[in-house]
Write a protein that holds these residues in place. Structure first.
Motif, PDB file in Angstrom:
ATOM      1  N   MET A   1      57.774  82.624  75.892  1.00 24.72           N
ATOM      2  CA  MET A   1      56.785  81.841  76.639  1.00 24.72           C
ATOM      3  C   MET A   1      56.183  82.722  77.728  1.00 24.72           C
ATOM      4  O   MET A   1      56.892  83.317  78.519  1.00 24.72           O
ATOM      5  N   SER A   2      54.870  82.818  77.756  1.00 27.75           N
ATOM      6  CA  SER A   2      54.226  83.682  78.744  1.00 27.75           C
ATOM      7  C   SER A   2      54.259  83.018  80.113  1.00 27.75           C
ATOM      8  O   SER A   2      54.464  81.812  80.238  1.00 27.75           O
ATOM      9  N   ALA A   3      54.027  83.847  81.123  1.00 28.95           N
ATOM     10  CA  ALA A   3      54.146  83.370  82.501  1.00 28.95           C
ATOM     11  C   ALA A   3      53.186  82.224  82.808  1.00 28.95           C
ATOM     12  O   ALA A   3      53.451  81.409  83.672  1.00 28.95           O
ATOM     13  N   GLN A   4      52.057  82.165  82.115  1.00 30.51           N
ATOM     14  CA  GLN A   4      51.064  81.152  82.458  1.00 30.51           C
ATOM     15  C   GLN A   4      50.942  80.053  81.405  1.00 30.51           C
ATOM     16  O   GLN A   4      49.948  79.346  81.369  1.00 30.51           O
ATOM     17  N   ASP A   5      51.949  79.891  80.549  1.00 30.02           N
ATOM     18  CA  ASP A   5      51.890  78.839  79.538  1.00 30.02           C
ATOM     19  C   ASP A   5      51.779  77.448  80.156  1.00 30.02           C
ATOM     20  O   ASP A   5      51.260  76.525  79.531  1.00 30.02           O
ATOM     21  N   TRP A   6      52.269  77.299  81.377  1.00 33.62           N
ATOM     22  CA  TRP A   6      52.192  75.994  82.034  1.00 33.62           C
ATOM     23  C   TRP A   6      50.748  75.551  82.246  1.00 33.62           C
ATOM     24  O   TRP A   6      50.477  74.352  82.353  1.00 33.62           O
ATOM     25  N   LEU A   7      49.819  76.519  82.273  1.00 34.22           N
ATOM     26  CA  LEU A   7      48.415  76.170  82.481  1.00 34.22           C
ATOM     27  C   LEU A   7      47.849  75.336  81.341  1.00 34.22           C
ATOM     28  O   LEU A   7      46.836  74.659  81.499  1.00 34.22           O
ATOM     29  N   SER A   8      48.492  75.406  80.187  1.00 31.45           N
ATOM     30  CA  SER A   8      48.004  74.633  79.036  1.00 31.45           C
ATOM     31  C   SER A   8      48.668  73.258  78.940  1.00 31.45           C
ATOM     32  O   SER A   8      48.389  72.492  78.019  1.00 31.45           O
ATOM     33  N   GLN A   9      49.537  72.943  79.918  1.00 28.97           N
ATOM     34  CA  GLN A   9      50.303  71.699  79.852  1.00 28.97           C
ATOM     35  C   GLN A   9      49.543  70.473  80.369  1.00 28.97           C
ATOM     36  O   GLN A   9      49.982  69.349  80.188  1.00 28.97           O
ATOM     37  N   GLY A  10      48.420  70.710  81.050  1.00 20.96           N
ATOM     38  CA  GLY A  10      47.619  69.581  81.527  1.00 20.96           C
ATOM     39  C   GLY A  10      48.017  69.058  82.894  1.00 20.96           C
ATOM     40  O   GLY A  10      47.183  68.571  83.647  1.00 20.96           O
ATOM     41  N   THR A  11      49.308  69.143  83.218  1.00 18.90           N
ATOM     42  CA  THR A  11      49.804  68.605  84.487  1.00 18.90           C
ATOM     43  C   THR A  11      50.822  69.568  85.099  1.00 18.90           C
ATOM     44  O   THR A  11      51.634  70.143  84.392  1.00 18.90           O
ATOM     45  N   LEU A  12      50.739  69.719  86.416  1.00 24.22           N
ATOM     46  CA  LEU A  12      51.745  70.463  87.175  1.00 24.22           C
ATOM     47  C   LEU A  12      52.271  69.511  88.234  1.00 24.22           C
ATOM     48  O   LEU A  12      51.502  68.953  89.017  1.00 24.22           O
ATOM     49  N   VAL A  13      53.582  69.300  88.244  1.00 22.65           N
ATOM     50  CA  VAL A  13      54.173  68.385  89.215  1.00 22.65           C
ATOM     51  C   VAL A  13      54.488  69.131  90.509  1.00 22.65           C
ATOM     52  O   VAL A  13      55.100  70.199  90.487  1.00 22.65           O
ATOM     53  N   LEU A  14      54.040  68.580  91.634  1.00 20.37           N
ATOM     54  CA  LEU A  14      54.354  69.128  92.953  1.00 20.37           C
ATOM     55  C   LEU A  14      55.613  68.428  93.448  1.00 20.37           C
ATOM     56  O   LEU A  14      55.610  67.222  93.717  1.00 20.37           O
ATOM     57  N   ALA A  15      56.709  69.175  93.522  1.00 19.99           N
ATOM     58  CA  ALA A  15      58.016  68.586  93.824  1.00 19.99           C
ATOM     59  C   ALA A  15      58.195  68.383  95.318  1.00 19.99           C
ATOM     60  O   ALA A  15      58.974  69.076  95.975  1.00 19.99           O
ATOM     61  N   SER A  16      57.472  67.424  95.867  1.00 21.34           N
ATOM     62  CA  SER A  16      57.601  67.104  97.291  1.00 21.34           C
ATOM     63  C   SER A  16      57.216  65.650  97.522  1.00 21.34           C
ATOM     64  O   SER A  16      56.335  65.113  96.847  1.00 21.34           O
ATOM     65  N   ASN A  17      57.887  65.028  98.492  1.00 22.72           N
ATOM     66  CA  ASN A  17      57.497  63.702  98.970  1.00 22.72           C
ATOM     67  C   ASN A  17      57.123  63.758 100.447  1.00 22.72           C
ATOM     68  O   ASN A  17      56.988  62.735 101.099  1.00 22.72           O
ATOM     69  N   ASN A  18      56.958  64.992 100.972  1.00 23.89           N
ATOM     70  CA  ASN A  18      56.596  65.189 102.375  1.00 23.89           C
ATOM     71  C   ASN A  18      55.073  65.085 102.509  1.00 23.89           C
ATOM     72  O   ASN A  18      54.338  65.903 101.967  1.00 23.89           O
ATOM     73  N   LYS A  19      54.620  64.059 103.224  1.00 30.18           N
ATOM     74  CA  LYS A  19      53.174  63.787 103.303  1.00 30.18           C
ATOM     75  C   LYS A  19      52.400  64.962 103.889  1.00 30.18           C
ATOM     76  O   LYS A  19      51.299  65.274 103.455  1.00 30.18           O
ATOM     77  N   GLY A  20      52.985  65.611 104.900  1.00 34.98           N
ATOM     78  CA  GLY A  20      52.306  66.745 105.530  1.00 34.98           C
ATOM     79  C   GLY A  20      52.133  67.899 104.555  1.00 34.98           C
ATOM     80  O   GLY A  20      51.056  68.488 104.445  1.00 34.98           O
ATOM     81  N   LYS A  21      53.197  68.216 103.834  1.00 34.19           N
ATOM     82  CA  LYS A  21      53.138  69.298 102.835  1.00 34.19           C
ATOM     83  C   LYS A  21      52.155  68.960 101.726  1.00 34.19           C
ATOM     84  O   LYS A  21      51.351  69.799 101.296  1.00 34.19           O
ATOM     85  N   ILE A  22      52.251  67.716 101.232  1.00 38.02           N
ATOM     86  CA  ILE A  22      51.387  67.300 100.122  1.00 38.02           C
ATOM     87  C   ILE A  22      49.916  67.439 100.516  1.00 38.02           C
ATOM     88  O   ILE A  22      49.100  67.932  99.741  1.00 38.02           O
ATOM     89  N   ALA A  23      49.580  67.024 101.734  1.00 39.97           N
ATOM     90  CA  ALA A  23      48.191  67.118 102.198  1.00 39.97           C
ATOM     91  C   ALA A  23      47.720  68.568 102.216  1.00 39.97           C
ATOM     92  O   ALA A  23      46.602  68.886 101.785  1.00 39.97           O
ATOM     93  N   GLU A  24      48.579  69.473 102.713  1.00 38.85           N
ATOM     94  CA  GLU A  24      48.205  70.887 102.743  1.00 38.85           C
ATOM     95  C   GLU A  24      48.064  71.447 101.332  1.00 38.85           C
ATOM     96  O   GLU A  24      47.114  72.177 101.025  1.00 38.85           O
ATOM     97  N   PHE A  25      49.015  71.115 100.464  1.00 39.78           N
ATOM     98  CA  PHE A  25      48.968  71.627  99.092  1.00 39.78           C
ATOM     99  C   PHE A  25      47.757  71.091  98.327  1.00 39.78           C
ATOM    100  O   PHE A  25      47.125  71.826  97.573  1.00 39.78           O
ATOM    101  N   GLU A  26      47.464  69.806  98.501  1.00 38.89           N
ATOM    102  CA  GLU A  26      46.329  69.227  97.771  1.00 38.89           C
ATOM    103  C   GLU A  26      45.044  69.960  98.120  1.00 38.89           C
ATOM    104  O   GLU A  26      44.211  70.228  97.251  1.00 38.89           O
ATOM    105  N   LYS A  27      44.917  70.311  99.398  1.00 39.69           N
ATOM    106  CA  LYS A  27      43.722  71.043  99.843  1.00 39.69           C
ATOM    107  C   LYS A  27      43.688  72.445  99.228  1.00 39.69           C
ATOM    108  O   LYS A  27      42.659  72.909  98.736  1.00 39.69           O
ATOM    109  N   MET A  28      44.843  73.118  99.211  1.00 39.69           N
ATOM    110  CA  MET A  28      44.898  74.486  98.680  1.00 39.69           C
ATOM    111  C   MET A  28      44.738  74.510  97.161  1.00 39.69           C
ATOM    112  O   MET A  28      44.063  75.374  96.612  1.00 39.69           O
ATOM    113  N   PHE A  29      45.346  73.537  96.482  1.00 38.48           N
ATOM    114  CA  PHE A  29      45.199  73.482  95.027  1.00 38.48           C
ATOM    115  C   PHE A  29      43.760  73.159  94.636  1.00 38.48           C
ATOM    116  O   PHE A  29      43.248  73.675  93.644  1.00 38.48           O
ATOM    117  N   ALA A  30      43.104  72.302  95.419  1.00 42.13           N
ATOM    118  CA  ALA A  30      41.707  71.960  95.127  1.00 42.13           C
ATOM    119  C   ALA A  30      40.835  73.206  95.190  1.00 42.13           C
ATOM    120  O   ALA A  30      39.929  73.393  94.367  1.00 42.13           O
TER     121      ALA A  30
END
Length: 207
Positions: free
Chosen positions: A1-30
């Motif tokens: 499995m190549s390093a970027q095979d996850w890109l073809s999976q359609g979804t990447l789960v962000l393993a956090s329930n911290n609202k502050g972190k999620i807000a920062e990550f959502e902005k960076m991922f966007a």
């Protein structure tokens, strides 16, 4: 499995329930404009993992595997905190629960100030650093998690300052900018923070 095979999976789960972190990550991922949907684990009813590792790397991997195991999807997790050398690296991996209760920012900041008070010397700054480790797993049993680490150097102030951010941001002084982390806008913080640095390495890995 190549390093970027996850890109073809359609979804990447962000393993956090911290609202502050999620807000920062959502902005960076966007800004990365990835060809996958990044979804916070809470939207999949995934509770926090038991973080029983002894390092940021171990805990990030534990969280990523946990989210991936329950969701059946690739997952990325962040483990981060503040390390103060004069305290032997504390709060470190216990940053979010330093004062006892997980996520009580005010109590955690108060405990850090109290612990540092007897160690302060007039005119001498107390060094601190924010650390972020991102772990990306293709699947729950992935033998080769990808690791991206960011370290943000600064100082720990004697009193809180600023209204933005979360966690220890109001105590984290940036002498080169003459502001606290909590005085930066989200955009300014994301460009230079430990999390922003780790995300830049993650971005570079996509090329």
């Amino acid at each position: 499995m190549s390093a970027q095979d996850w890109l073809s999976q359609g979804t990447l789960v962000l393993a956090s329930n911290n609202k502050g972190k999620i807000a920062e990550f959502e902005k960076m991922f966007a800004e990365l404009n990835l060809p996958v949907e990044v979804i916070a684990q809470g939207k999949l009813n995934i509770e926090d993992a038991v973080e029983d590792g002894l390092s940021f790397v171990e805990n990030a991997i534990i969280k990523a595997r946990h989210a991936s195991r329950i969701s059946g999807k690739p997952a990325i997790a962040d483990d981060s905190g503040i390390c103060v050398p004069i305290l032997g690296g504390a709060p470190g991996i216990y940053s979010a629960r330093y004062a006892g209760e997980h996520g009580d920012d005010a109590a955690n900041n108060a405990k850090l100030l109290a612990d540092l008070k007897p160690l302060r010397k007039d005119g001498e700054a107390i060094e601190g650093m924010f650390v972020c480790v991102l772990a990306l797993v293709q699947h729950a049993e992935d033998p080769l998690p990808q690791i991206f680490q960011g370290i943000w150097q600064g100082e720990v102030m004697e009193a809180v300052r600023g209204e933005n951010g979360f966690g220890y941001d109001p105590l984290f002084w940036l002498p080169e900018l003459n502001v606290s982390s909590a005085e930066l806008s989200k955009e300014e913080k994301n460009k230079i923070s430990h999390r922003g640095q780790a995300m830049q390495l993650f971005k570079a890995s996509l090329k």
